[in-house]
Design a protein around this motif. Structure first.
Motif, PDB file in Angstrom:
ATOM      1  N   MET A   1       9.785  11.296  11.843  1.00 24.86           N
ATOM      2  CA  MET A   1      10.288  10.838  13.141  1.00 24.86           C
ATOM      3  C   MET A   1      10.880  11.992  13.930  1.00 24.86           C
ATOM      4  O   MET A   1      10.837  12.033  15.149  1.00 24.86           O
ATOM      5  CB  MET A   1      11.338   9.748  12.925  1.00 24.86           C
ATOM      6  CG  MET A   1      11.764   9.069  14.219  1.00 24.86           C
ATOM      7  SD  MET A   1      10.362   8.242  15.013  1.00 24.86           S
ATOM      8  CE  MET A   1      11.123   7.741  16.534  1.00 24.86           C
ATOM      9  N   LYS A   2      11.418  12.982  13.210  1.00 29.29           N
ATOM     10  CA  LYS A   2      11.993  14.141  13.889  1.00 29.29           C
ATOM     11  C   LYS A   2      10.941  14.878  14.698  1.00 29.29           C
ATOM     12  O   LYS A   2      11.174  15.300  15.818  1.00 29.29           O
ATOM     13  CB  LYS A   2      12.625  15.069  12.852  1.00 29.29           C
ATOM     14  CG  LYS A   2      13.315  16.283  13.465  1.00 29.29           C
ATOM     15  CD  LYS A   2      13.973  17.115  12.386  1.00 29.29           C
ATOM     16  CE  LYS A   2      14.654  18.336  12.998  1.00 29.29           C
ATOM     17  NZ  LYS A   2      15.285  19.178  11.968  1.00 29.29           N
ATOM     18  N   ARG A   3       9.725  15.028  14.111  1.00 31.91           N
ATOM     19  CA  ARG A   3       8.649  15.722  14.816  1.00 31.91           C
ATOM     20  C   ARG A   3       8.283  14.969  16.081  1.00 31.91           C
ATOM     21  O   ARG A   3       8.034  15.560  17.123  1.00 31.91           O
ATOM     22  CB  ARG A   3       7.433  15.831  13.892  1.00 31.91           C
ATOM     23  CG  ARG A   3       6.177  16.388  14.560  1.00 31.91           C
ATOM     24  CD  ARG A   3       6.266  17.894  14.807  1.00 31.91           C
ATOM     25  NE  ARG A   3       5.050  18.390  15.448  1.00 31.91           N
ATOM     26  CZ  ARG A   3       3.934  18.689  14.800  1.00 31.91           C
ATOM     27  NH1 ARG A   3       3.875  18.540  13.485  1.00 31.91           N
ATOM     28  NH2 ARG A   3       2.889  19.148  15.445  1.00 31.91           N
ATOM     29  N   ARG A   4       8.266  13.619  16.004  1.00 32.49           N
ATOM     30  CA  ARG A   4       7.944  12.790  17.167  1.00 32.49           C
ATOM     31  C   ARG A   4       8.957  13.022  18.279  1.00 32.49           C
ATOM     32  O   ARG A   4       8.610  13.159  19.439  1.00 32.49           O
ATOM     33  CB  ARG A   4       7.935  11.307  16.754  1.00 32.49           C
ATOM     34  CG  ARG A   4       7.799  10.326  17.910  1.00 32.49           C
ATOM     35  CD  ARG A   4       6.433  10.460  18.568  1.00 32.49           C
ATOM     36  NE  ARG A   4       6.223   9.426  19.547  1.00 32.49           N
ATOM     37  CZ  ARG A   4       6.646   9.447  20.785  1.00 32.49           C
ATOM     38  NH1 ARG A   4       7.350  10.455  21.223  1.00 32.49           N
ATOM     39  NH2 ARG A   4       6.362   8.450  21.611  1.00 32.49           N
ATOM     40  N   THR A   5      10.248  13.123  17.919  1.00 30.83           N
ATOM     41  CA  THR A   5      11.293  13.348  18.912  1.00 30.83           C
ATOM     42  C   THR A   5      11.153  14.718  19.547  1.00 30.83           C
ATOM     43  O   THR A   5      11.314  14.882  20.755  1.00 30.83           O
ATOM     44  CB  THR A   5      12.677  13.204  18.248  1.00 30.83           C
ATOM     45  OG1 THR A   5      12.755  11.928  17.639  1.00 30.83           O
ATOM     46  CG2 THR A   5      13.788  13.359  19.270  1.00 30.83           C
ATOM     47  N   VAL A 140       0.440   1.193   5.710  1.00 30.21           N
ATOM     48  CA  VAL A 140       0.348   0.725   7.092  1.00 30.21           C
ATOM     49  C   VAL A 140      -0.195   1.857   7.954  1.00 30.21           C
ATOM     50  O   VAL A 140       0.313   2.989   7.904  1.00 30.21           O
ATOM     51  CB  VAL A 140       1.717   0.275   7.626  1.00 30.21           C
ATOM     52  CG1 VAL A 140       1.615  -0.136   9.089  1.00 30.21           C
ATOM     53  CG2 VAL A 140       2.270  -0.872   6.791  1.00 30.21           C
ATOM     54  N   THR A 141      -1.240   1.567   8.735  1.00 28.93           N
ATOM     55  CA  THR A 141      -1.848   2.583   9.610  1.00 28.93           C
ATOM     56  C   THR A 141      -0.816   3.177  10.553  1.00 28.93           C
ATOM     57  O   THR A 141      -0.026   2.457  11.166  1.00 28.93           O
ATOM     58  CB  THR A 141      -2.993   1.961  10.422  1.00 28.93           C
ATOM     59  OG1 THR A 141      -3.986   1.449   9.539  1.00 28.93           O
ATOM     60  CG2 THR A 141      -3.634   3.003  11.340  1.00 28.93           C
ATOM     61  N   LYS A 142      -0.823   4.489  10.669  1.00 25.25           N
ATOM     62  CA  LYS A 142       0.069   5.182  11.589  1.00 25.25           C
ATOM     63  C   LYS A 142      -0.601   5.228  12.967  1.00 25.25           C
ATOM     64  O   LYS A 142      -1.724   5.728  13.110  1.00 25.25           O
ATOM     65  CB  LYS A 142       0.369   6.599  11.101  1.00 25.25           C
ATOM     66  CG  LYS A 142       0.955   6.626   9.686  1.00 25.25           C
ATOM     67  CD  LYS A 142       2.268   5.869   9.620  1.00 25.25           C
ATOM     68  CE  LYS A 142       2.762   5.705   8.201  1.00 25.25           C
ATOM     69  NZ  LYS A 142       2.097   4.601   7.480  1.00 25.25           N
ATOM     70  N   THR A 143       0.088   4.700  13.958  1.00 29.59           N
ATOM     71  CA  THR A 143      -0.522   4.489  15.273  1.00 29.59           C
ATOM     72  C   THR A 143       0.357   5.037  16.382  1.00 29.59           C
ATOM     73  O   THR A 143       1.575   4.870  16.365  1.00 29.59           O
ATOM     74  CB  THR A 143      -0.743   2.983  15.531  1.00 29.59           C
ATOM     75  OG1 THR A 143      -1.497   2.431  14.463  1.00 29.59           O
ATOM     76  CG2 THR A 143      -1.481   2.755  16.836  1.00 29.59           C
ATOM     77  N   PHE A 165       3.635   3.198  22.452  1.00 28.93           N
ATOM     78  CA  PHE A 165       4.029   2.446  21.263  1.00 28.93           C
ATOM     79  C   PHE A 165       3.755   3.302  20.045  1.00 28.93           C
ATOM     80  O   PHE A 165       2.734   3.997  19.970  1.00 28.93           O
ATOM     81  CB  PHE A 165       3.252   1.134  21.174  1.00 28.93           C
ATOM     82  CG  PHE A 165       3.759   0.218  20.095  1.00 28.93           C
ATOM     83  CD1 PHE A 165       4.920  -0.520  20.283  1.00 28.93           C
ATOM     84  CD2 PHE A 165       3.081   0.089  18.895  1.00 28.93           C
ATOM     85  CE1 PHE A 165       5.399  -1.369  19.294  1.00 28.93           C
ATOM     86  CE2 PHE A 165       3.553  -0.758  17.902  1.00 28.93           C
ATOM     87  CZ  PHE A 165       4.718  -1.491  18.102  1.00 28.93           C
ATOM     88  N   LEU A 166       4.686   3.262  19.077  1.00 33.04           N
ATOM     89  CA  LEU A 166       4.594   4.113  17.902  1.00 33.04           C
ATOM     90  C   LEU A 166       4.805   3.301  16.635  1.00 33.04           C
ATOM     91  O   LEU A 166       5.769   2.551  16.522  1.00 33.04           O
ATOM     92  CB  LEU A 166       5.656   5.220  17.982  1.00 33.04           C
ATOM     93  CG  LEU A 166       5.675   6.245  16.839  1.00 33.04           C
ATOM     94  CD1 LEU A 166       4.443   7.144  16.922  1.00 33.04           C
ATOM     95  CD2 LEU A 166       6.949   7.078  16.896  1.00 33.04           C
ATOM     96  N   VAL A 167       3.857   3.412  15.684  1.00 33.45           N
ATOM     97  CA  VAL A 167       4.024   2.874  14.343  1.00 33.45           C
ATOM     98  C   VAL A 167       4.033   4.071  13.405  1.00 33.45           C
ATOM     99  O   VAL A 167       3.001   4.703  13.171  1.00 33.45           O
ATOM    100  CB  VAL A 167       2.888   1.899  13.959  1.00 33.45           C
ATOM    101  CG1 VAL A 167       3.068   1.406  12.530  1.00 33.45           C
ATOM    102  CG2 VAL A 167       2.857   0.724  14.922  1.00 33.45           C
ATOM    103  N   ILE A 171       8.996   2.630  11.061  1.00 35.32           N
ATOM    104  CA  ILE A 171       9.584   2.602  12.399  1.00 35.32           C
ATOM    105  C   ILE A 171       8.530   2.141  13.405  1.00 35.32           C
ATOM    106  O   ILE A 171       7.469   2.757  13.540  1.00 35.32           O
ATOM    107  CB  ILE A 171      10.108   3.991  12.798  1.00 35.32           C
ATOM    108  CG1 ILE A 171      11.205   4.431  11.821  1.00 35.32           C
ATOM    109  CG2 ILE A 171      10.650   3.967  14.223  1.00 35.32           C
ATOM    110  CD1 ILE A 171      11.659   5.854  12.035  1.00 35.32           C
ATOM    111  N   ASN A 172       8.802   1.040  14.090  1.00 33.56           N
ATOM    112  CA  ASN A 172       7.967   0.573  15.188  1.00 33.56           C
ATOM    113  C   ASN A 172       8.828   0.620  16.443  1.00 33.56           C
ATOM    114  O   ASN A 172       9.892   0.009  16.483  1.00 33.56           O
ATOM    115  CB  ASN A 172       7.484  -0.855  14.964  1.00 33.56           C
ATOM    116  CG  ASN A 172       6.624  -0.977  13.713  1.00 33.56           C
ATOM    117  OD1 ASN A 172       6.168   0.015  13.175  1.00 33.56           O
ATOM    118  ND2 ASN A 172       6.414  -2.189  13.261  1.00 33.56           N
ATOM    119  N   ASP A 173       8.366   1.306  17.459  1.00 30.42           N
ATOM    120  CA  ASP A 173       9.180   1.389  18.661  1.00 30.42           C
ATOM    121  C   ASP A 173       8.290   1.521  19.885  1.00 30.42           C
ATOM    122  O   ASP A 173       7.150   1.975  19.806  1.00 30.42           O
ATOM    123  CB  ASP A 173      10.146   2.573  18.600  1.00 30.42           C
ATOM    124  CG  ASP A 173      11.420   2.328  19.400  1.00 30.42           C
ATOM    125  OD1 ASP A 173      11.460   1.309  20.132  1.00 30.42           O
ATOM    126  OD2 ASP A 173      12.354   3.129  19.302  1.00 30.42           O
TER     127      ASP A 173
END
Length: 444
Positions: A1-5, A140-143, A165-167, A171-173
């Motif tokens: 999640m850190k990389r996503r941020t 769970v598929t990462k989307t 949208f992020l899976v 974490i779904n957000d």
């Protein structure tokens, strides 16, 4: 999640740099730009497209395109990671008229593509590690999806809503954010460029929220005021619409998480005319607005000057993998509409693509495009619903979609009198349509 941020913050930083580049023209660049503006021909209505909007009776439509992209990787029958996104650009005719805006949108598009490609690499790496650790049954598929929706596109302003949208792991957000540009200069607009007095906004937004939501759902009596006090100006999500300025709130901003957590409030031109810079209140007489799914949109459906809510929400079928129907809600007499209208896949950037339409004669329509087979790219069916006065009257269906240009790029739909559509049943190539008297598209 850190990389996503990190990627998300990097995206914002690059946007800020682009804005700075547009704002700081050298004297020679400014003179060259002014010269090109003076040479621009007048439009069909006889108006100079470069003339300040305050001197014109209304704004004119401009043409944009949307490009769609997808990346995916499978491990046997297991889909490991999926990334889908759309980006927006000016169509070549409008790009010639507004070169500064065309350059800004092109740079932003390229930056978005790079960011989404980097994010897919990160998703895939995480997916492979988790797949090996958990096995196929628990994986769970990462989307990651990003759909850039056009809220406004005319000779005064272009406003885009990024709906992502992020899976990612557990974490779904969902993230909703807006970006608005001055059409003539290409400069990204700040709230203070549009709104004269921001001190009045918290009270107005609270009034709008509580008129459409149970008052008890807010975190506290002062939650809205505290949000605007504690949130930096560049952290506020907003768009400049044809009705006014809309503010967007994610879960936990001003309301309880999971209970009316995603809220929006529109401060309308009609109700607060003195609050806005006059330049940005000039809009076309008719327009189309692409709507985010399961997120409220506000517009005046009955002509009383007070916006009503319009929300389109997808409903999964029994398999839980596909959209089988959608619900429409308006808080005008608490009207509901349910349509059995399937969309072939859950993971396209939308599944459904709803548009609100206002015509020049004051009628209101809802166009809902449903994705067809994944094997037939951009194959869609359209359902047309008359929502004038906040009631629902089904007008009909068509096997039709936004017209394609090259592969994976289509005309954006913003002008009800000039919709570039592709008709599948008649094998009609892309052609111009208008909204007919019954709401259905009519070939021009």
């Amino acid at each position: 999640m850190k990389r996503r941020t990190v990627l998300f913050v990097g995206l914002l930083l690059i946007l800020c740099q682009l804005v700075g580049c547009q704002a700081e023209r050298t004297p020679d660049e400014a003179e060259a730009y002014q010269s090109s503006a003076e040479k621009t021909e007048t439009d069909e209505g006889g108006n100079d497209p470069m003339m300040p909007s305050a001197q014109r009776s209304a704004a004119d439509h401009i043409s944009l395109t949307k490009t769609f992209a997808q990346q995916s990787e499978w491990d046997g029958e297991t889909l490991l990671a999926l990334s889908e996104y759309s980006v927006v650009a000016l169509h070549e005719e409008s790009a010639r008229m507004y070169p500064a805006l065309a350059e800004t949108l092109e740079q932003t598009k390229n930056m978005t593509v790079r960011s989404m490609e980097d994010e897919f690499d990160n998703l895939l790496s995480t997916a492979k590690e988790e797949r090996n650790r958990l096995g196929a049954d628990s994986f769970v598929t990462k989307t990651s999806t990003l759909d850039v929706q056009i809220r406004r596109a005319d000779s005064v302003a272009v406003s885009l809503l990024s709906d992502s949208f992020l899976v990612y792991g557990n974490i779904n957000d969902r993230y909703v954010n807006g970006t608005t540009y001055d059409t003539k200069t290409g400069k990204q607009l700040m709230l203070t460029d549009v709104i004269k007095d921001m001190s009045k906004i918290p009270a107005i937004v609270k009034k709008e929220l509580t008129s459409h939501t149970w008052k008890g759902d807010l975190l506290s009596a002062s939650a809205v005021e505290e949000y605007f006090l504690n949130t930096p100006a560049d952290g506020i999500a907003w768009t400049l619409d044809s009705d006014g300025v809309t503010f967007y709130f994610k879960n936990g901003d001003v309301a309880q998480i999971g209970r009316n957590g995603r809220l929006a409030a529109t401060v309308s031109f009609a109700q607060y005319p003195d609050l806005f810079e006059e330049t940005y209140t000039a809009v076309p007489d008719s327009y189309m607005v692409e709507l985010p799914l399961a997120h409220p949109f506000y517009t005046d459906l009955d002509g009383d000057g007070d916006p009503e809510e319009l929300t389109v929400t997808p409903v999964l079928d029994e398999s839980g993998l596909l959209y089988g129907s959608f619900d429409v809600y308006t808080d005008m007499d608490a009207e509901h509409y349910h349509a059995d209208f399937s969309a072939d896949t859950l993971y396209r950037t939308g599944g459904y693509h709803p548009y609100y339409i206002k015509t020049a004669d004051g009628r209101h329509y809802l166009y809902v495009f449903a994705e067809g087979s994944e094997l037939a790219s951009r194959d869609m069916t359209l359902r047309v619903i008359d929502i004038t006065d906040g009631t629902f009257k089904e007008a009909g269906d068509l096997h039709i979609a936004p017209g394609s240009i090259p592969i994976d790029t289509s005309y954006a739909l913003t002008d009800p009198d000039n919709m570039m559509l592709e008709h599948f049943e008649t094998q009609q190539q892309t052609a111009a349509y208008r909204v007919g008297s019954d709401g259905m598209p009519v070939l021009k």
